[in-house]
Design a protein around this motif. Sequence first.
Motif, PDB file in Angstrom:
ATOM      1  N   GLN A 150       6.398 -13.324  -6.521  1.00 42.58           N
ATOM      2  CA  GLN A 150       6.750 -13.555  -5.126  1.00 42.58           C
ATOM      3  C   GLN A 150       8.038 -12.800  -4.772  1.00 42.58           C
ATOM      4  OE1 GLN A 150       7.048 -17.830  -4.911  1.00 42.58           O
ATOM      5  NE2 GLN A 150       5.015 -18.032  -4.001  1.00 42.58           N
ATOM      6  N   GLY A 151       8.066 -12.239  -3.571  1.00 41.58           N
ATOM      7  CA  GLY A 151       9.270 -11.600  -3.071  1.00 41.58           C
ATOM      8  C   GLY A 151       9.698 -10.367  -3.822  1.00 41.58           C
ATOM      9  N   SER A 152       8.764  -9.607  -4.346  1.00 46.42           N
ATOM     10  CA  SER A 152       9.104  -8.413  -5.124  1.00 46.42           C
ATOM     11  C   SER A 152       9.495  -7.245  -4.217  1.00 46.42           C
ATOM     12  CB  SER A 152       7.929  -7.990  -6.005  1.00 46.42           C
ATOM     13  OG  SER A 152       7.669  -8.947  -7.004  1.00 46.42           O
ATOM     14  N   SER A 153      10.235  -6.305  -4.790  1.00 42.03           N
ATOM     15  CA  SER A 153      10.545  -5.053  -4.096  1.00 42.03           C
ATOM     16  C   SER A 153       9.468  -4.027  -4.411  1.00 42.03           C
ATOM     17  CB  SER A 153      11.906  -4.529  -4.551  1.00 42.03           C
ATOM     18  OG  SER A 153      11.822  -4.077  -5.911  1.00 42.03           O
ATOM     19  N   ASP A 154       9.574  -2.883  -3.766  1.00 45.65           N
ATOM     20  CA  ASP A 154       8.580  -1.837  -4.008  1.00 45.65           C
ATOM     21  C   ASP A 154       8.601  -1.356  -5.454  1.00 45.65           C
ATOM     22  OD1 ASP A 154      11.140  -0.785  -3.423  1.00 45.65           O
ATOM     23  OD2 ASP A 154      10.297   1.198  -3.024  1.00 45.65           O
ATOM     24  N   LEU A 155       9.793  -1.168  -6.027  1.00 50.46           N
ATOM     25  CA  LEU A 155       9.880  -0.680  -7.401  1.00 50.46           C
ATOM     26  C   LEU A 155       9.389  -1.724  -8.398  1.00 50.46           C
ATOM     27  CD1 LEU A 155      13.280   1.250  -7.353  1.00 50.46           C
ATOM     28  CD2 LEU A 155      10.963   2.095  -6.899  1.00 50.46           C
ATOM     29  N   GLN A 156       9.650  -2.986  -8.128  1.00 56.69           N
ATOM     30  CA  GLN A 156       9.164  -4.052  -9.012  1.00 56.69           C
ATOM     31  C   GLN A 156       7.635  -4.110  -8.997  1.00 56.69           C
ATOM     32  OE1 GLN A 156      11.349  -7.267  -7.214  1.00 56.69           O
ATOM     33  NE2 GLN A 156      12.950  -7.248  -8.797  1.00 56.69           N
ATOM     34  N   ILE A 157       7.050  -3.940  -7.830  1.00 56.06           N
ATOM     35  CA  ILE A 157       5.582  -3.967  -7.732  1.00 56.06           C
ATOM     36  C   ILE A 157       4.987  -2.766  -8.456  1.00 56.06           C
ATOM     37  CG2 ILE A 157       3.641  -3.743  -6.120  1.00 56.06           C
ATOM     38  CD1 ILE A 157       5.259  -5.450  -4.159  1.00 56.06           C
ATOM     39  N   GLY A 185       8.026 -17.248  -9.064  1.00 53.02           N
ATOM     40  CA  GLY A 185       8.928 -16.769 -10.105  1.00 53.02           C
ATOM     41  C   GLY A 185       9.341 -15.343  -9.876  1.00 53.02           C
ATOM     42  N   LYS A 186      10.466 -14.958 -10.491  1.00 57.78           N
ATOM     43  CA  LYS A 186      10.991 -13.614 -10.314  1.00 57.78           C
ATOM     44  C   LYS A 186      10.283 -12.587 -11.173  1.00 57.78           C
ATOM     45  CE  LYS A 186      15.627 -15.130  -8.973  1.00 57.78           C
ATOM     46  NZ  LYS A 186      17.074 -15.031  -9.262  1.00 57.78           N
ATOM     47  N   GLU A 187       9.639 -13.032 -12.233  1.00 61.68           N
ATOM     48  CA  GLU A 187       8.970 -12.102 -13.134  1.00 61.68           C
ATOM     49  C   GLU A 187       7.497 -12.465 -13.242  1.00 61.68           C
ATOM     50  OE1 GLU A 187      10.279  -9.464 -14.407  1.00 61.68           O
ATOM     51  OE2 GLU A 187      12.331  -9.866 -13.760  1.00 61.68           O
ATOM     52  N   CYS A 188       6.691 -11.460 -13.484  1.00 66.11           N
ATOM     53  CA  CYS A 188       5.254 -11.665 -13.651  1.00 66.11           C
ATOM     54  C   CYS A 188       4.921 -11.403 -15.117  1.00 66.11           C
ATOM     55  CB  CYS A 188       4.483 -10.706 -12.755  1.00 66.11           C
ATOM     56  SG  CYS A 188       2.700 -10.891 -12.872  1.00 66.11           S
ATOM     57  N   HIS A 189       4.557 -12.477 -15.878  1.00 71.34           N
ATOM     58  CA  HIS A 189       4.316 -12.346 -17.314  1.00 71.34           C
ATOM     59  C   HIS A 189       2.821 -12.454 -17.607  1.00 71.34           C
ATOM     60  CE1 HIS A 189       8.606 -12.581 -18.011  1.00 71.34           C
ATOM     61  NE2 HIS A 189       8.643 -13.673 -17.249  1.00 71.34           N
ATOM     62  N   GLU A 204       3.278 -13.584   0.527  1.00 69.02           N
ATOM     63  CA  GLU A 204       4.435 -13.971  -0.284  1.00 69.02           C
ATOM     64  C   GLU A 204       4.877 -12.864  -1.249  1.00 69.02           C
ATOM     65  OE1 GLU A 204       5.794 -16.870   0.166  1.00 69.02           O
ATOM     66  OE2 GLU A 204       4.265 -17.808   1.437  1.00 69.02           O
ATOM     67  N   ALA A 205       4.154 -11.743  -1.291  1.00 66.34           N
ATOM     68  CA  ALA A 205       4.365 -10.790  -2.381  1.00 66.34           C
ATOM     69  C   ALA A 205       5.514  -9.821  -2.156  1.00 66.34           C
ATOM     70  CB  ALA A 205       3.070 -10.006  -2.628  1.00 66.34           C
ATOM     71  N   PHE A 206       5.808  -9.466  -0.914  1.00 69.95           N
ATOM     72  CA  PHE A 206       6.739  -8.354  -0.690  1.00 69.95           C
ATOM     73  C   PHE A 206       7.991  -8.808   0.043  1.00 69.95           C
ATOM     74  CE2 PHE A 206       8.392  -4.696   1.647  1.00 69.95           C
ATOM     75  CZ  PHE A 206       8.532  -3.783   0.616  1.00 69.95           C
ATOM     76  N   CYS A 207       9.136  -8.266  -0.426  1.00 72.60           N
ATOM     77  CA  CYS A 207      10.412  -8.543   0.228  1.00 72.60           C
ATOM     78  C   CYS A 207      10.914  -7.303   0.970  1.00 72.60           C
ATOM     79  CB  CYS A 207      11.442  -9.019  -0.802  1.00 72.60           C
ATOM     80  SG  CYS A 207      13.118  -9.182  -0.152  1.00 72.60           S
ATOM     81  N   ARG A 208      11.198  -6.217   0.240  1.00 69.91           N
ATOM     82  CA  ARG A 208      11.810  -5.047   0.864  1.00 69.91           C
ATOM     83  C   ARG A 208      11.640  -3.818  -0.033  1.00 69.91           C
ATOM     84  NH1 ARG A 208      16.440  -4.081  -1.986  1.00 69.91           N
ATOM     85  NH2 ARG A 208      17.228  -5.840  -3.212  1.00 69.91           N
ATOM     86  N   PHE A 209      11.930  -2.646   0.572  1.00 72.48           N
ATOM     87  CA  PHE A 209      12.057  -1.400  -0.181  1.00 72.48           C
ATOM     88  C   PHE A 209      13.495  -1.299  -0.670  1.00 72.48           C
ATOM     89  CE2 PHE A 209       8.374  -0.577   2.473  1.00 72.48           C
ATOM     90  CZ  PHE A 209       7.524   0.126   1.628  1.00 72.48           C
ATOM     91  N   ALA A 253       0.836  -1.202   0.000  1.00 73.77           N
ATOM     92  CA  ALA A 253       0.000   0.000   0.000  1.00 73.77           C
ATOM     93  C   ALA A 253       0.874   1.257   0.000  1.00 73.77           C
ATOM     94  CB  ALA A 253      -0.932  -0.007   1.204  1.00 73.77           C
ATOM     95  N   ARG A 254       1.957   1.236   0.766  1.00 69.30           N
ATOM     96  CA  ARG A 254       2.870   2.382   0.797  1.00 69.30           C
ATOM     97  C   ARG A 254       3.601   2.537  -0.535  1.00 69.30           C
ATOM     98  NH1 ARG A 254       5.542   4.249   6.294  1.00 69.30           N
ATOM     99  NH2 ARG A 254       3.580   4.625   7.384  1.00 69.30           N
ATOM    100  N   ALA A 255       4.015   1.415  -1.108  1.00 60.89           N
ATOM    101  CA  ALA A 255       4.736   1.482  -2.388  1.00 60.89           C
ATOM    102  C   ALA A 255       3.859   2.064  -3.489  1.00 60.89           C
ATOM    103  CB  ALA A 255       5.218   0.082  -2.769  1.00 60.89           C
ATOM    104  N   LEU A 256       2.560   1.782  -3.432  1.00 58.94           N
ATOM    105  CA  LEU A 256       1.638   2.232  -4.475  1.00 58.94           C
ATOM    106  C   LEU A 256       0.889   3.510  -4.086  1.00 58.94           C
ATOM    107  CD1 LEU A 256       0.104  -1.235  -5.477  1.00 58.94           C
ATOM    108  CD2 LEU A 256       1.956   0.020  -6.624  1.00 58.94           C
TER     109      LEU A 256
END
Length: 687
Positions: A587-594, A570-574, A614-619, A475-478
């Motif tokens: 899974q495990g995305s950063s704020d910029l990736q999301i 996976g590392k990428e969302c296609h 499972e969605a967020f790892c770190r800023f 929510a903060r990232a977006l």
Amino acid sequence: MRRPNRAVRKAPFISCFVPVACVLAGFGLGWHFIQLVKYKSPSVSNIVNGDESNLDNSLFSKNPPPPPSPPPPTPPPQQKREEFRKSLFDPLILNENDEIKILETVSKSGLVKNDGFELARGLQRWKLNGRPGFIAITFADVKMSAQVLNWAHHTQKSKIPHIVGALDLDMSTLLDSQRIPNFPFYLKDLDGSNSHASASWKNFAIARLGQVRALLKLGYDALMTDIDVVWLSNPRAYFYCNGETLPVGIDCRSMPHADVAVSSDNLSPRLDMQNGAHYPVAGTFNTGIVFLRSNLGGKAFADAWYENLVIGQGRYGPLTSDQQVFNMMMREEGKWPGVKVLNNPDPKGRLVEAAEPKHPRGDGNVKVATLPLTLFANGHSYFVQHNQDLMGIAPLAVHATYTFDGAGSQAKQFRFKEAALWHSPEQEARSNGPIRALTFDAEPPAQLQGPPGLRTHLPVVAHHLASLRAALAIARALNRTLLLPHLRCFCDKTWGGHDNIFKSRCMYPGAEDGEYLPLMCPLDHLVSPTKWIEEGVDFQASGYLASPVENQVPTILRDAVVHHVSTVPGKECHAENDGLIATCISQGSSDLQIQKQLEKLKDVPILSVSNVKEAFCRFEDKMINVAFEQLVSKILNPVPWCSECHPEGCAHYIEKDVLETGSITSTRGGAHEMFCKDFAIPQGTCF
């Protein structure tokens, strides 16, 4: 309303010997006819609106009348209701004669000026004097402004006559500005403590009891109510048992025989309905809702109640709250429960006889009715058991008891927000701004679900905490407001763990007949909502979108279709993008990736993320990430879940592998064991 002059009404029968006189008489008749129309024809819209420009002036002019003006635009329903409310609650301006009459009324009621004048003046000023039935009365200072505005909103909505004792000038000013009936009742010796053991609370209790007693002496039945009570409907039909429709299964035959009626803290609405007064007498009476009649018995009880609290002699000496004194007055000294249940007019009725005082008529003691839990719900039966859904009976009132998080005003407010029972002018003002929101699917994964009990509950709580962390970060990232969903729990929670919840199958002891597990647990079962608010977290309670109050929720959110976003391995969302088809998060995305993955959905009002844990790892920015971790350590650091294990010990109630996840300590001076489970502060999910 003006009346036409008598001489003019006789004019048609006067002979016109002088032509000029006839002309003048005609003008007089015409003028008075217009006045009669103006003041006797409320159906004419232009006259009702105070516009005389369209009256027919053809008698006085050679020119034809002008064409009628178009009707004024019809205001929207919300504006019409607000204008009606304001006109209904516009206070009167009292003159010197009014003040003298009020003093006479107070004196005739046996009150001195300081006891009842401001109350009597407030009743007249707000047009409450002379009304049949009861008046709801509560008290608040400006520190409690949010709660009293919520109380007044629901009380007005339920059409309950009411008045607020304003404990300071700022509260008087606020209530006047909101057109909420009030009277000045300033207390200078309040320190803000809500502890029933404090001297400040006793001073407040004495003061409000004095005003309730004055209201009775002025001739009004009194509904004494705390400000943490929300009134959903008018209780008149139940209090007076006057033949109006009541919910199926509700019997009011005891009420006409009662001088006083009181709510309770008991936990089983079913047993309360089945056994009548025999059930609540073994529990605690709660004076957050007390109804007193302005009859001999009601006044005698109020006098004794007040005097026992003020004088504090004998067994009343150590007591500091009106509730403690009330409960003591109900019971014979040295006996338990010590309350005489009356079998007339109904063996399962709700009538009891107080231990004191004697009724002035000499036929026993004052009669007290125990209010049914189904209609006068406490916090546990409404917010935790959701008894209103289980039994299908809508309560008349909800009292925000049995809260955690310090049991202060913020905790009570948040419970009301979760139940969509909160009305806030501040929230209404905010709702006009642009807003985007994020929520998440809070259903625990299948592998964690199981039968109610500690084995299921503890892993589910850990899952909820991790989900809250990830959702808050996304929510903060977006730059979105976090809308909390309802969270399922598989075990209830007791205050400080000071009870054995295992004997009642993980339900609050005394409530287990409700079979309410799994439950939609309040947020304060897991963490402190107050800390979230103090830290400035941008979030809304689980009941936010369900709020029935107009303008409380932005239209863009209230009407929005929730857009679902999945969390995938996976590392990428296609994901395929066809318009606004569901997108996903890796899974495990950063704020910029999301931000990049959900770029195409930036204007969608509400996003809901599945498997958010499972969605967020770190800023990616280290300073932002450190600040976020510090925030998480403050607001997602839950109080341990605890329960006593008496008398057999914790090993008797808890499976060995579950027992090993927590700790065992001694309690009650070493007489019993207590099991506690500490939850780790959740961490990000990184792959």
